[in-house]
Design an enzyme around this catalytic site. Structure first.
Site, PDB file in Angstrom:
ATOM      1  N   TRP A 102       0.898  -1.194   0.067  1.00 29.87           N
ATOM      2  CA  TRP A 102      -0.010   0.058  -0.097  1.00 29.87           C
ATOM      3  C   TRP A 102       0.858   1.159   0.042  1.00 29.87           C
ATOM      4  O   TRP A 102       0.686   2.281  -0.581  1.00 29.87           O
ATOM      5  CB  TRP A 102      -0.921  -0.063   1.179  1.00 29.87           C
ATOM      6  CG  TRP A 102      -1.927  -1.107   1.059  1.00 29.87           C
ATOM      7  CD1 TRP A 102      -2.106  -2.060   1.914  1.00 29.87           C
ATOM      8  CD2 TRP A 102      -2.921  -1.607   0.221  1.00 29.87           C
ATOM      9  NE1 TRP A 102      -3.109  -2.943   1.531  1.00 29.87           N
ATOM     10  CE2 TRP A 102      -3.701  -2.584   0.218  1.00 29.87           C
ATOM     11  CE3 TRP A 102      -3.484  -0.524  -0.928  1.00 29.87           C
ATOM     12  CZ2 TRP A 102      -4.578  -3.149  -0.282  1.00 29.87           C
ATOM     13  CZ3 TRP A 102      -4.353  -1.148  -1.886  1.00 29.87           C
ATOM     14  CH2 TRP A 102      -4.973  -2.427  -1.683  1.00 29.87           C
ATOM     15  N   ASP A 169      -0.954   6.608   6.370  1.00 29.11           N
ATOM     16  CA  ASP A 169      -2.288   5.871   6.089  1.00 29.11           C
ATOM     17  C   ASP A 169      -2.505   4.760   7.334  1.00 29.11           C
ATOM     18  O   ASP A 169      -1.547   3.899   7.478  1.00 29.11           O
ATOM     19  CB  ASP A 169      -1.640   5.088   4.743  1.00 29.11           C
ATOM     20  CG  ASP A 169      -2.884   3.950   4.368  1.00 29.11           C
ATOM     21  OD1 ASP A 169      -3.824   3.669   5.074  1.00 29.11           O
ATOM     22  OD2 ASP A 169      -2.619   3.227   3.297  1.00 29.11           O
ATOM     23  N   LYS A 193     -11.336  -1.739   7.209  1.00 30.66           N
ATOM     24  CA  LYS A 193     -10.534  -2.583   7.959  1.00 30.66           C
ATOM     25  C   LYS A 193     -10.652  -2.634   9.494  1.00 30.66           C
ATOM     26  O   LYS A 193     -10.374  -3.716  10.139  1.00 30.66           O
ATOM     27  CB  LYS A 193      -8.831  -2.192   7.853  1.00 30.66           C
ATOM     28  CG  LYS A 193      -8.288  -1.974   6.189  1.00 30.66           C
ATOM     29  CD  LYS A 193      -8.355  -3.438   5.908  1.00 30.66           C
ATOM     30  CE  LYS A 193      -7.952  -3.439   4.143  1.00 30.66           C
ATOM     31  NZ  LYS A 193      -7.348  -2.400   3.543  1.00 30.66           N
TER      32      LYS A 193
HETATM   33  C1  LIG Z   1      -6.804  -1.946   2.394  1.00 27.62           C
HETATM   34  C2  LIG Z   1      -5.781  -1.075   2.482  1.00 27.62           C
HETATM   35  C3  LIG Z   1      -5.664   0.325   1.362  1.00 27.62           C
HETATM   36  C4  LIG Z   1      -6.534   0.443   0.283  1.00 27.62           C
HETATM   37  O1  LIG Z   1      -7.767   0.549   0.814  1.00 27.62           O
HETATM   38  P1  LIG Z   1      -9.042   0.953  -0.360  1.00 27.62           P
HETATM   39  O2  LIG Z   1     -10.250   1.382   0.642  1.00 27.62           O
HETATM   40  O3  LIG Z   1      -9.553  -0.341  -0.943  1.00 27.62           O
HETATM   41  O4  LIG Z   1      -8.740   1.815  -1.366  1.00 27.62           O
HETATM   42  C5  LIG Z   1      -4.680   1.160   1.752  1.00 27.62           C
HETATM   43  N1  LIG Z   1      -3.783   1.335   2.786  1.00 27.62           N
HETATM   44  C6  LIG Z   1      -3.839   0.259   3.634  1.00 27.62           C
HETATM   45  C7  LIG Z   1      -2.877   0.157   4.708  1.00 27.62           C
HETATM   46  C8  LIG Z   1      -4.697  -0.908   3.561  1.00 27.62           C
HETATM   47  O5  LIG Z   1      -4.953  -1.990   4.377  1.00 27.62           O
END
Ligand SMILES: *Cc1c(COP(=O)(O)O)cnc(C)c1O
Length: 356
Positions: A102, A169, A193
């Site tokens: 990511w 993130d 998540k």
């Molecule tokens: C799943 C995830 C993403 C992507 O998320 P989306 O909402 O599907 O775009 C980005 N960063 C991390 C750390 C993730 O676990």
């Protein structure tokens, strides 16, 4: 049979969230109308959005500190674009830590906006650890990192202190552990998540960092426009926002982040303890960087895979196979996963040891 859901995302949410959100679809706030058929500008939904934005800042300890919370659409992946669009100057520079898939995806998008310096990367070791001991260029417009690497099962335990905005993130570990969140200037997290269903992304931004990079930003990608519109610039994703609010209320009633962190620590200690004790298994990530959210582990002998897979499935466990880039297993132990479910997995691992 009771299910033990280790899915990495979309993931388990508290049972009461499923029940209350299902009820809201049938009859929202005793209005005789579904949450799905009312205006997002109605008094009842505006109250949901206001409360959702406020409870985020309350749980993170950021009330009255110049932050705004937004619930937008587009996923965390859109934030890979919005962050540089809003923060990188024309001809500017940004610093990124490459700690996983990511993070690499965020770097790819940032490169479209300017000089993107990768301060360190663990890619060569298949991202099995968090890079450390790097230098961040002092003239960068911001530093970007990923607090928890969902796929590889690593988690940042420390964050560099720098004299520039810090962007993080936190998709897969927000609201899971106490941090000094005021050290971050922009936090984003896809809801699916650890916070709610897929379809909304939480953004927490310190307002003073916005409007300074001199770019003309399309309205839908402009954090300042979304703040001004109170997260209702266009029709917000009403259902995911509502279900996220219910999850955050559940967390608050439980005692907030401090309380859930204790439970998350207990779950992680139980599972990693077994991975380290059981001669059949080994962890995939460097011990000091192990994630309390996503535990990645492997069988020492792949020949036992069919037996193990049949055993955990029979125990009601789902979502355990690892991501294809790591293989083996990944146990995602998000906030709503009870300690009891981790015990079931540990029991199966011990039963496998006895069986062979
Ligand atoms: C799943 C995830 C993403 C992507 O998320 P989306 O909402 O599907 O775009 C980005 N960063 C991390 C750390 C993730 O676990």
């Amino acid at each position: 049979m009771k299910k033990h859901n280790y899915s990495a995302g979309p993931c388990i949410l508290p049972q009461e969230v499923f029940e209350k959100s299902a009820q809201a679809i049938l009859n929202f706030n005793d209005s005789g109308l579904s949450l799905l058929e009312i205006s997002h500008r109605s008094k009842d939904f505006v109250a949901v959005m206001e409360e959702a934005r406020a409870i985020v800042l309350e749980l993170l300890g950021l009330e009255g500190k110049g932050y705004s919370a937004l619930f937008l659409a587009g996923g965390a992946s859109l934030e890979f674009i919005m962050a540089p669009y809003n923060l990188m100057k024309e001809g500017g520079k940004a610093a990124y830590l490459d700690s996983g898939t990511w993070a690499a995806a965020a770097i790819k998008e940032a490169k479209l906006f300017g000089d993107t310096v990768v301060v360190a990367s663990s890619k060569e070791e298949n991202y099995n650890h968090i890079p450390k001991g790097y230098t961040i260029p002092a003239d960068a417009d911001y530093f970007h990192c990923t607090s928890n690497n969902t796929i590889f099962g690593t988690q940042m335990k420390e964050f560099p202190s720098v004299d520039m905005p810090v962007v993080c993130d936190m998709s897969s570990d927000i609201f899971s552990r106490e941090l000094d969140f005021s050290k971050f200037d922009l936090i984003y997290a896809g809801a699916q998540k650890n916070m709610g269903p897929a379809g909304t992304t939480l953004i927490v931004v310190k307002e003073e960092i916005l409007g300074k990079n001199g770019r003309i930003i399309p309205s839908m990608l402009d954090y300042a426009k979304h703040i001004k519109a109170e997260s209702m610039y266009n029709t917000p994703p009403v259902f995911p926002v509502y279900a996220s609010l219910l999850t955050l209320q559940w967390l608050k009633n439980l005692g907030g982040i401090a309380a859930i962190e204790k439970i998350n620590n207990a779950k992680a200690a139980l599972l990693y303890g077994e991975i380290d004790r059981n001669p059949l298994f080994k962890g995939a990530a460097a011990v000091e960087d192990r994630s309390n959210m996503n535990a990645t582990f492997l069988l020492n002998d792949e020949a036992h895979a069919a037996t193990f897979d049949a055993m955990w499935k029979a125990a009601g466990i789902s979502g355990l196979p690892g991501h294809r880039s790591v293989g083996g297993y990944r146990a995602s132990m998000y906030n709503a996963l009870p300690l009891e479910s981790v015990q079931v997995l540990v029991d199966v691992m011990q039963a496998l040891e006895k069986a062979i």
